[in-house]
Design an enzyme around this catalytic site. Sequence first.
Site, PDB file in Angstrom:
ATOM      1  N   ASP B  11       0.801  -1.181   0.095  1.00 48.75           N
ATOM      2  CA  ASP B  11       0.016   0.089   0.086  1.00 48.75           C
ATOM      3  C   ASP B  11       0.917   1.220   0.045  1.00 48.75           C
ATOM      4  O   ASP B  11       1.952   1.100   0.301  1.00 48.75           O
ATOM      5  CB  ASP B  11      -0.796  -0.034   1.288  1.00 48.75           C
ATOM      6  CG  ASP B  11      -1.967   1.297   1.404  1.00 48.75           C
ATOM      7  OD1 ASP B  11      -2.351   1.571   0.144  1.00 48.75           O
ATOM      8  OD2 ASP B  11      -2.333   1.790   2.244  1.00 48.75           O
ATOM      9  N   CYS B 185     -11.299   2.109   0.706  1.00 49.47           N
ATOM     10  CA  CYS B 185     -10.135   2.770   0.833  1.00 49.47           C
ATOM     11  C   CYS B 185      -9.555   1.966   2.231  1.00 49.47           C
ATOM     12  O   CYS B 185     -10.364   1.788   3.166  1.00 49.47           O
ATOM     13  CB  CYS B 185     -10.006   4.248   1.166  1.00 49.47           C
ATOM     14  SG  CYS B 185      -8.424   4.876   1.650  1.00 49.47           S
TER      15      CYS B 185
END
Lengths: 264, 264
Positions: B11, B185
């Site tokens: 990420d 998200c």
Amino acid sequence: MNDNRPIGVFDSGVGGLTVAKEIKRLLPNESIIYFGDTQHLPYGEKSKESITKFTTAITRFLVEQDCKAIVVACNSATSNSIDEIREAAGDVLVIDVISPVAKKVAYELNQKIGVIATKATVNSHAYKKYIRKYNRHLKVIELATPLLVPIIEEGFRNTQVSKYAMELYLSNKKFEDIDTIILGCTHYPLIEKEVQAVFQGRVKVVDSPLIVVNHLIHEMRKLNLMTDSTEPNYHFYLSDYTENFAKLAKHFFGKSITLEQKQL
Amino acid sequence: MNDNRPIGVFDSGVGGLTVAKEIKRLLPNESIIYFGDTQHLPYGEKSKESITKFTTAITRFLVEQDCKAIVVACNSATSNSIDEIREAAGDVLVIDVISPVAKKVAYELNQKIGVIATKATVNSHAYKKYIRKYNRHLKVIELATPLLVPIIEEGFRNTQVSKYAMELYLSNKKFEDIDTIILGCTHYPLIEKEVQAVFQGRVKVVDSPLIVVNHLIHEMRKLNLMTDSTEPNYHFYLSDYTENFAKLAKHFFGKSITLEQKQL
């Protein structure tokens, strides 16, 4: 003798526009080349090594563009990498956003100065070091307020979000009896009125962009760098195109500016 | 046949830790190599070109580290660059965070699904496209809520700041009659309870990390990729060391993890 070369200005994003706008206001005939390093935004959370790598590359680019002066319109860049930036600039005039403000504040009748800034700037203690250099008797309290940058980038100024974020930050005990506050991030002039509201007039907010641009003018005069052109150009380079930047740049500089994507 | 190679997870920052944590919970014997691209954080505001450049480099790095599977624990990366990531991964199993969630949601009794996500994810319309692929009759409303990431990064969960930011975002007219919400998200599971509070129980919040990791397990079983080791290792690479990442990684994975700075 006049010098019609442009003034280079850079920041990681929109914050430096508050300085560029002040240059345009006080030096309306000067051309400006602005570099917004939006690909690496925000600098305020990055390491010294990363910030130095990015900012020296930008400085070399602005020198190649034949800028006569370079304004480092970013506190995180100034506090972490100003020596390396000056080296990369060679004999081009470099103006930073911290030392002129620190000098000005140090010689006024302040007792306890609060500074709000990004983590990168606070961790460097640049304001404390610079101010103490001129006046050892001043108290300087530095506080990191990193969320204010994204709040501004998101357009959440003048909302409950910005109000409570500022109250949370500024109610810090360390700030209890400050008499002066420095907005130690070029984004923060955009929320100056809200900062004033939190303190209800009992704290003086330093006008950093004005001080920085006055210093720029002083140095440019000394070196005969003022233009005699009356047709300024405004060219904006972005390392990553963002709507937010384009919008704010056009708001400050009008729609006829040139916006160009440029990776270094 | 067993496979003791690690699972790669990446990420731009701490968000993917919500997925990595779920992998650790459901697959406690598997080793994990995590790459946090903190130098380029946040992806959610970057262009497709930039996100693709960063994420394919990370994918190649994880393949070199001999990962048996790669979990793209970032919605902005998935929505902008998943094809390029799969190509860079060669024949290594790649799991993204959008398609398993979209498929699961599409086959349940939902009518109108809200998605909150970064700008990069919303602009790609990935959730709408994926969900509609499975069920053309669903309404999917996507809303960019970019400030929630820095609020979480700043530790301002459960404050007036997060409350009002969420109220400002979620009171959007487009969300008036949604019955389901996807936290699009990987940061957002950290504020799931606050999202639920805004809707006062009338909207179902989808548990994305659980769905993604269940899908990972399903695919790993199919390909005989499960480990038989009982001594998992957790190795974290960061492109730029940040205190915030180190703190959260240790909170989720314990103090014996390895943290290493690594630029690609």
